[in-house]
Scaffold this motif. Structure first.
Motif, PDB file in Angstrom:
ATOM      1  N   ILE A   1      17.655  25.460 -30.928  1.00  0.00           N
ATOM      2  CA  ILE A   1      17.304  25.340 -29.511  1.00  0.00           C
ATOM      3  C   ILE A   1      15.782  25.419 -29.353  1.00  0.00           C
ATOM      4  O   ILE A   1      15.176  24.618 -28.637  1.00  0.00           O
ATOM      5  CB  ILE A   1      17.977  26.461 -28.695  1.00  0.00           C
ATOM      6  N   ALA A   2      15.166  26.374 -30.059  1.00  0.00           N
ATOM      7  CA  ALA A   2      13.710  26.525 -29.966  1.00  0.00           C
ATOM      8  C   ALA A   2      13.016  25.276 -30.491  1.00  0.00           C
ATOM      9  O   ALA A   2      12.024  24.806 -29.914  1.00  0.00           O
ATOM     10  CB  ALA A   2      13.256  27.761 -30.742  1.00  0.00           C
ATOM     11  N   MET A   3      13.537  24.733 -31.582  1.00  0.00           N
ATOM     12  CA  MET A   3      12.917  23.536 -32.160  1.00  0.00           C
ATOM     13  C   MET A   3      12.973  22.385 -31.160  1.00  0.00           C
ATOM     14  O   MET A   3      12.008  21.638 -30.996  1.00  0.00           O
ATOM     15  CB  MET A   3      13.623  23.151 -33.472  1.00  0.00           C
ATOM     16  N   LEU A   4      14.109  22.271 -30.484  1.00  0.00           N
ATOM     17  CA  LEU A   4      14.250  21.207 -29.490  1.00  0.00           C
ATOM     18  C   LEU A   4      13.324  21.448 -28.303  1.00  0.00           C
ATOM     19  O   LEU A   4      12.630  20.547 -27.852  1.00  0.00           O
ATOM     20  CB  LEU A   4      15.700  21.144 -29.004  1.00  0.00           C
ATOM     21  N   LYS A   5      13.309  22.679 -27.832  1.00  0.00           N
ATOM     22  CA  LYS A   5      12.527  22.964 -26.620  1.00  0.00           C
ATOM     23  C   LYS A   5      11.023  22.844 -26.851  1.00  0.00           C
ATOM     24  O   LYS A   5      10.290  22.423 -25.978  1.00  0.00           O
ATOM     25  CB  LYS A   5      12.842  24.378 -26.121  1.00  0.00           C
ATOM     26  N   TYR A   6      10.582  23.296 -28.033  1.00  0.00           N
ATOM     27  CA  TYR A   6       9.140  23.353 -28.268  1.00  0.00           C
ATOM     28  C   TYR A   6       8.630  22.253 -29.196  1.00  0.00           C
ATOM     29  O   TYR A   6       7.451  22.225 -29.516  1.00  0.00           O
ATOM     30  CB  TYR A   6       8.766  24.719 -28.868  1.00  0.00           C
ATOM     31  N   GLY A   7       9.557  21.429 -29.680  1.00  0.00           N
ATOM     32  CA  GLY A   7       9.127  20.359 -30.571  1.00  0.00           C
ATOM     33  C   GLY A   7       8.667  20.846 -31.936  1.00  0.00           C
ATOM     34  O   GLY A   7       7.757  20.284 -32.541  1.00  0.00           O
ATOM     35  N   ILE A   8       9.298  21.903 -32.435  1.00  0.00           N
ATOM     36  CA  ILE A   8       8.951  22.424 -33.769  1.00  0.00           C
ATOM     37  C   ILE A   8       9.632  21.548 -34.812  1.00  0.00           C
ATOM     38  O   ILE A   8      10.824  21.269 -34.703  1.00  0.00           O
ATOM     39  CB  ILE A   8       9.415  23.890 -33.898  1.00  0.00           C
ATOM     40  N   ASP A   9       8.880  21.121 -35.812  1.00  0.00           N
ATOM     41  CA  ASP A   9       9.437  20.130 -36.726  1.00  0.00           C
ATOM     42  C   ASP A   9      10.023  20.731 -37.993  1.00  0.00           C
ATOM     43  O   ASP A   9      10.614  20.018 -38.788  1.00  0.00           O
ATOM     44  CB  ASP A   9       8.376  19.084 -37.086  1.00  0.00           C
ATOM     45  N   ASP A  10       9.841  22.019 -38.210  1.00  0.00           N
ATOM     46  CA  ASP A  10      10.295  22.583 -39.488  1.00  0.00           C
ATOM     47  C   ASP A  10      10.791  24.009 -39.262  1.00  0.00           C
ATOM     48  O   ASP A  10      10.026  24.873 -38.823  1.00  0.00           O
ATOM     49  CB  ASP A  10       9.131  22.575 -40.491  1.00  0.00           C
ATOM     50  N   ILE A  11      12.045  24.237 -39.572  1.00  0.00           N
ATOM     51  CA  ILE A  11      12.650  25.548 -39.303  1.00  0.00           C
ATOM     52  C   ILE A  11      12.010  26.629 -40.176  1.00  0.00           C
ATOM     53  O   ILE A  11      12.046  27.817 -39.847  1.00  0.00           O
ATOM     54  CB  ILE A  11      14.181  25.496 -39.523  1.00  0.00           C
ATOM     55  N   ARG A  12      11.382  26.231 -41.278  1.00  0.00           N
ATOM     56  CA  ARG A  12      10.807  27.235 -42.180  1.00  0.00           C
ATOM     57  C   ARG A  12       9.625  27.986 -41.562  1.00  0.00           C
ATOM     58  O   ARG A  12       9.224  29.023 -42.048  1.00  0.00           O
ATOM     59  CB  ARG A  12      10.397  26.575 -43.502  1.00  0.00           C
ATOM     60  N   HIS A  13       9.072  27.418 -40.473  1.00  0.00           N
ATOM     61  CA  HIS A  13       7.991  28.141 -39.795  1.00  0.00           C
ATOM     62  C   HIS A  13       8.458  29.489 -39.247  1.00  0.00           C
ATOM     63  O   HIS A  13       7.677  30.421 -39.146  1.00  0.00           O
ATOM     64  CB  HIS A  13       7.467  27.320 -38.612  1.00  0.00           C
ATOM     65  N   PHE A  14       9.737  29.565 -38.854  1.00  0.00           N
ATOM     66  CA  PHE A  14      10.174  30.724 -38.072  1.00  0.00           C
ATOM     67  C   PHE A  14       9.977  32.051 -38.796  1.00  0.00           C
ATOM     68  O   PHE A  14       9.533  33.015 -38.203  1.00  0.00           O
ATOM     69  CB  PHE A  14      11.648  30.576 -37.671  1.00  0.00           C
ATOM     70  N   TYR A  15      10.326  32.095 -40.075  1.00  0.00           N
ATOM     71  CA  TYR A  15      10.338  33.386 -40.747  1.00  0.00           C
ATOM     72  C   TYR A  15       9.284  33.488 -41.847  1.00  0.00           C
ATOM     73  O   TYR A  15       9.350  34.360 -42.692  1.00  0.00           O
ATOM     74  CB  TYR A  15      11.763  33.708 -41.232  1.00  0.00           C
ATOM     75  N   SER A  16       8.308  32.557 -41.822  1.00  0.00           N
ATOM     76  CA  SER A  16       7.188  32.732 -42.735  1.00  0.00           C
ATOM     77  C   SER A  16       6.134  33.607 -42.072  1.00  0.00           C
ATOM     78  O   SER A  16       5.194  34.044 -42.709  1.00  0.00           O
ATOM     79  CB  SER A  16       6.604  31.372 -43.123  1.00  0.00           C
TER      80      SER A  16
END
Lengths: 846, 365
Positions: free
Chosen positions: B341-356
């Motif tokens: 949902i966050a990726m869609l809302k904010y246009g984040i292209d890579d899920i690996r950003h979240f927990y690095s």
């Protein structure tokens, strides 16, 4: 699962475009991941080899005259052809060809100049140009599989069937569209082309054309030529077999090879190809044994005995256990049932007698065995999901017919069919309209439901509901017989899904919940945790979230005694990497890694926290999962600024933030900070945080060894932890309802704003250097008339005696009941001084 | 006489006002006051002279004199204010700063984007009467699979690659695992409560999976469950539609398609129409993947639809397993991924950003 539309349309008419079809399937639960178009061969046509002559200058090349059809003749030839009526030879070109299998009369794939083909030498697609090969001009090319991208073959050219229409664009003749299905585990039927055909028929209102399964039998019955028994029927529910003798092993005909290739399988030889073909067609995995290699022409389906081994078709010698179901001859295993055959009974070039097996194996045992041997074969993917036993003889007959068709031979009379549960038919599944309405929230007429079942190929009987029920329609019930290709319909709800997925979800009404809202479930820990996050961000800390799996080395870097038996963390049996082997018993390691990582590309300041769970093992129970907030503060106090006189963030910055955060949370009692020790923290700069008797946290500068272990650039770095379970579980604050009066409840009692003015005094004390300021402050604060105490100066040096320090306080005296007069204030102050002198040896500073 | 006196009052007033207009220092103002309004000032002298006159004249000229006095006093006050304001304005003019210089930095902390989105999701459901509950991250096979109608050896287990805890029980089984979804709380909640139930369960989940731009082995999930007598698939549609509108805007449309999760039947998955391209790119069939499509909408890959969650009617075996009568009670369950949902809302292209935990990422939210 790859479904070539050219194959699919053999069983069902396709009226939709491939993308429309993909959409319909996807919406109905058979997800099409990709629509793959094969083809794209401009300037390639079905051609015919008219004549083959040796190349004048090269022994391994030939000159071929190829008729590419009238439409493809060069301008000059076409004119010539038209004038030379009756000749029939139009669009004829001369081509150099190196393939050994080229022969006059063949229909072939002809590529004209301008075609885009894969060049096996460069490995890239290239545009074909006219070329002079060893002195002869070649006006095109006869293509191999590899050049067309149809397969790996490049030894010879592709030979098309004789009825291939001359001059037809190759895209029209050989091009195909493949639906790549992402089949969910319940839809076993859609692992087969016929199953998909039934689905397509149901979705588009068509009927399925079942493949031909009949054949002529001859000679003595199979039962006189082979003996088969099933010793362990719990693992093999049905075993059927047929016998084909006098056949000839060889390559499959082109159509069969093409179909397998397009569905993603590699052609091997005619008999094996048929078994794979029928598996793709009907879902039933089959196995062909060379009967002459089966000792005593006897097959026993049994559990393996301890110590037995088998070399399987992949060349691996496998040790079998009594959990392994084997197909054995009179003495030895010759295959692992439903998973892979044995090398000792493999079909070879000289095989003439084939015993064909089509069986139903126990799905659980099949899956377990496949896992044990790490053999996820196409067969296992189907057996493990529970094939229906009704399928076995149908697929057997289909494959027997096809083997005879492509490899010749004589089919023995009859089949062997061992089916102990033959008299227990697959149970019917009930459906009432009442239940349908209860689940879907909509009324459907029984005819609508029956239309869906008819489309799906289901059979049913109407059963009247309760005879006394006036509402006959909602009392109506069906008993549904599910066809052999579906194994996923066992409950009323399964049938309801069939109905709704075929009529479409858009046709179901959209309503809001109208049932009563249940009582709120109390979740004090969740609430506290979210408030802690808010308080910590409010004082300027950034939330981070890190992986809760760590390795021992990381724990040792924070001086966590991971090797001690009583504090050993919980281990993962199958870690993804060596860095992620243990469930963290502390947040410290990951938090400091986060700091270290960010120091690499950031100047700070660093004010970080993580709120997460630590995992503390308990014998034979799930671990205790404790909510902990941990933070680290390092770097300059402020971002570089022209305004700020900057210094490094230190213990007191951290303490100030934490104290403010705790004040926001509103503890039941004010926190008390006491000197403490912790293996990861500086021995002289560490405080435990207490609230009443409970230790709710710890704060300290990192121990120099820890700073070094993480190679931290910014020093000092100060770490804190808050233990949420301790903040919450205060037995003395729990009220009768069982909800604890936790942080934020008792601390928030309103005190009236007093009308009476405060009296202000300054007090400078001298105490021994080792007297904690907190103790002095505690004595001052304790007095009921002291409203507020502020330490405004701490001094050691010239003007105080060695070994002492001076502490200076602002004191505010106030009463909620009256204005304090000077005498009263002075008396109070004197009393306080006496206490300070008695308890801490404090004196007034002159 | 009276004429002359009246005239001299008028002249005096005029002269005084002319003089006042030229004063711009506070000290000079005082001198002016003394010389015109003071005890020995001009106006006082004239007024004093009136006592010689007849009563009639005295009254007339007295009024005139007082009026002149009021005029002078008012003008004095106004002038004093003008001088003071001018002085402040001049002083302020000296105190210019460069307002384009940066301000004094104040430390701010932010919540992790996952925390923010989990809150957004749970808030939307709380507004519809759901409670937030949580469960253990380390779970038993029993709750993670068996109670959810996924027994040992069930091929659907392949849908959840599992990280197992290195613990073997007396029976020689390895029954402890890192939960692969927050769905185990379905059984745990229903075991502890009788219907009605309406909960959402946010929390961390784990999978034995290689990471890439769209897959993490460690992620969050929000599971939801509503069970009572009379809850239908139509309610599922309404509830999730309302949720989609709350999160993605009131103009959103939703679409359901058949999908499979062993613990629901019927099972669906819900898509919303693409908020990036407003579904204007062709609806080519929803598979969204046909090999021939080029650029187009980055979010929905030209399908016009974005899958956001799985859902379905709670499987009768799940209900029966916790002692609910599936003939009487029905319900729905759903699950969705906050990171997606966050990726869609904010246009984040890579899920690996979240927990690095890169601050350059975290500080954007």
């Amino acid at each position: 699962m790859q479904v070539p539309l050219s194959w699919l349309q053999e069983y069902v008419d396709l009226d939709l475009t491939p993308t429309e079809l993909a959409h319909r399937l996807t919406m109905a639960g058979v997800e099409v991941g990709e629509v793959i178009e094969s083809g794209g061969w401009p300037n390639c046509f079905v051609g015919e080899v008219l004549e083959v002559r040796p190349h004048p200058n090269a022994d391994n090349l030939r000159l071929c005259r190829v008729n590419a059809g009238a439409a493809n003749a060069p301008e000059s030839d076409r004119t010539a052809g038209e004038t030379a009526t009756g000749d029939g030879v139009v669009g004829v070109m001369e081509v150099v060809c190196g393939a050994p299998n080229v022969a006059a009369g063949q229909k072939i794939c002809f590529a004209q100049v301008g075609a885009r083909l894969h060049n096996p030498h460069s490995g890239r697609p290239e545009t074909l140009k006219a070329a002079r090969i060893r002195g002869v001009v070649s006006e095109g090319m006869i293509c191999s599989e590899l050049e067309l991208g149809l397969g790996a073959g490049h030894e010879g050219i592709v030979v098309l069937p004789p009825d291939a229409p001359l001059g037809m664009p190759l895209d029209d003749y050989l091009g195909d569209t493949i639906l790549d299905l992402e089949v969910t585990p319940n839809r076993l039927d859609c692992f087969s082309i016929l199953g998909v055909a039934h689905e397509v028929a149901a979705l588009t209102g068509r009927t399925v054309r079942e493949p031909e399964i009949s054949y002529a039998e001859a000679g003595p019955p199979i039962t006189e030529q082979a003996a088969i028994s099933v010793a362990d029927p719990d693992l093999c529910h049905r075993y059927t077999a047929s016998l084909i003798q006098g056949l000839k092993i060889g390559p499959s005909p082109q159509w069969l090879q093409d179909r397998l290739t397009r569905a993603g399988l590699r052609p091997i030889s005619n008999v094996v190809d048929v078994t794979n073909y029928v598996m793709l067609e009907f879902n039933q995995p089959l196995h062909a044994f060379d009967l002459d290699k089966v000792r005593d022409r006897t097959i026993i389906v049994r559990r393996a005995t301890p110590g037995e081994t088998l070399e399987t078709l992949d060349g691996v010698a496998r040790e079998l256990t009594p959990d392994t179901l084997v197909i054995a001859d009179a003495r030895d295993p010759i295959g692992i049932g439903g998973i892979i055959g044995g090398a000792n009974s493999e079909i070879g070039p000289d095989t003439t007698s084939v015993l064909l097996e089509s069986a139903t194996f126990n799905n659980y045992n099949n899956r377990r065995t496949a896992e044990t041997f790490r053999l996820r074969t196409d067969a296992t993917q189907r057996f493990e999901k529970g094939l229906r036993p009704e399928l076995a003889p149908i697929a057997l007959r289909r494959a027997t017919r096809l083997i005879q068709q492509v490899a010749g031979g004589v089919i023995a009379q009859g089949i062997i069919d061992i089916y102990p549960d033959a008299d227990k038919p697959h149970p019917t599944v009930p459906l009432t309209l009442k239940r349908l309405k209860q689940i879907l929230g909509m009324d459907l007429a029984i005819e609508q439901v029956e239309d869906v079942f008819r489309a799906l190929g289901f059979q049913w009987e109407r059963r009247d509901g309760n005879a006394n029920d006036n509402d006959t329609d909602s009392g109506a019930a069906l008993a549904v017989t599910v066809p052999y290709w579906r194994n996923d319909i066992n409950l009323e709800e399964d049938l309801i899904e069939e109905v709704v997925r075929i009529i479409g979800y858009d046709n179901v009404p959209t309503t809001m919940l109208s049932t009563p809202i249940p009582h709120q479930q109390p979740a004090p820990m969740t609430q506290l945790r979210e408030r802690v996050k808010e308080a910590l961000t409010a004082v300027g800390l950034q939330e981070t979230i890190s992986y809760p799996l760590v390795n021992l080395e990381a724990l040792e870097r924070v001086n966590y005694p991971a090797q001690e038996p009583e504090s050993r963390p919980l281990k993962i049996a199958n870690p993804l990497s060596a860095g992620q082997e243990y469930l963290r018993p502390t947040l410290r390691a990951s938090l400091l890694s986060t700091l270290s990582y960010n120091e690499g590309h950031n100047e700070g300041p660093f004010r970080l926290f993580e709120q997460g769970r630590v995992f503390l093992p308990r014998p034979d129970q799930l671990p205790e999962e404790r909510e902990v907030a941990a933070g680290v503060i390092a770097g300059l106090r402020s971002e570089p600024s022209w305004l700020v006189d900057n210094g490094p963030l230190d213990f007191f910055d951290a303490k100030g933030m934490l104290a403010s955060a705790l004040a926001l949370l509103g503890l039941p009692e004010p926190p008390v900070w006491e000197p403490a020790e912790d293996p990861a923290l500086h021995p002289g700069r560490c405080a435990r945080i207490k609230c009443g008797p409970a230790q709710i946290g710890i704060l300290g500068e990192l121990h120099p060894t820890v700073v070094e272990a993480f190679d931290l650039k910014h020093r000092p770095a100060t770490l804190f932890e808050l233990y949420l379970d301790q903040m919450l579980a205060r037995p003395d604050t729990a009220d009768k309802s069982g909800q604890s009066a936790s942080a934020g409840q008792r601390g928030r009692n309103f005190r009236s704003l007093t009308r009476f003015p405060a009296a202000h005094r300054d007090l400078a004390l001298v105490v021994a250097e080792d007297v904690p300021a907190g103790q002095v402050q505690a004595i001052l604060t304790r007095h009921r008339l002291v409203e507020r105490v502020e330490l405004f100066d701490l001094y050691t040096g010239e003007n105080v005696p060695p070994g002492t320090k001076s502490l200076a306080f602002h004191l505010y005296f106030q009463s909620p009941e009256r204005t304090l007069n000077a005498e009263e204030v002075n008396r109070t102050l004197e009393g306080l001084l006496r206490t300070l002198q008695r308890d801490l040896g404090a004196t007034i500073r002159n | 006489m009276s004429q002359t006196t009246a005239q001299s009052i008028q002249e005096l007033t005029n002269t005084a006002l002319t003089e006042l207009a030229e004063i711009d220092a506070p000290e000079a103002l005082e001198q002016w006051r003394v010389s015109w309004l003071g005890r020995r000032g001009g106006l006082t002298a004239i007024l004093r002279g009136l006592s010689q006159l007849a009563l009639e004249q005295r009254r007339e000229l007295g009024a005139l004199g007082n009026q002149a006095k009021t005029t002078l006093e008012e003008n004095l006050e106004r002038r004093a204010r003008e001088i003071s304001q001018a002085r402040l304005a001049r002083a302020a003019d000296q105190e210019r700063i460069d307002v384009t210089l940066p301000g004094r930095p104040v430390a701010t902390g932010r919540l992790h984007p996952t925390t923010q989105v989990v809150r957004e999701i749970t808030d939307a459901f709380v507004a519809m009467g759901f409670s937030v509950v949580e469960g253990p991250e380390v779970e038993w096979d029993y709750y993670n699979f068996e109670r959810l109608n996924i027994p040992q050896g069930h091929p659907a287990r392949d849908m959840w690659n599992t990280l197992w805890v290195d613990y073997v029980n007396e029976a020689g089984q390895q029954p402890m695992l890192l939960r692969t979804h927050t769905s185990p709380m379905q059984a745990r909640v229903m075991e502890q409560t009788s219907p009605p139930v309406r909960v959402v369960v946010p929390g961390k989940c784990y999978r034995y999976e290689a990471t890439d731009a769209t897959h993490e082995w460690h992620f969050y999930q929000v599971e939801g469950l509503a069970v009572d007598a009379g809850i239908t698939f139509a309610d599922l549609k309404g509830t999730l539609y309302e949720f989609a509108r709350r999160l993605f805007g009131a103009e959103r449309k939703v679409r359901f398609r058949c999908d499979y999760f062993p613990f629901v039947e019927p099972g669906v998955d819900m898509s919303i129409d693409c908020f990036a391209c407003q579904g204007t790119t062709k609806d080519n069939g929803g598979s969204g993947n046909s090999s021939d499509n080029g650029g187009g909408c980055r979010i929905c890959r030209d399908s016009g639809w974005i899958e956001i969650m799985g859902a379905g009617m709670v499987h009768p075996q799940v209900l029966a397993g916790v002692g609910y009568d599936p003939e009487q009670y029905t319900g729905f369950a759903f699950g969705l991924g906050p990171e997606r949902i966050a990726m869609l809302k904010y246009g984040i292209d890579d899920i690996r950003h979240f927990y690095s935990n890169d601050l350059r990422f975290l500080r954007q939210f």
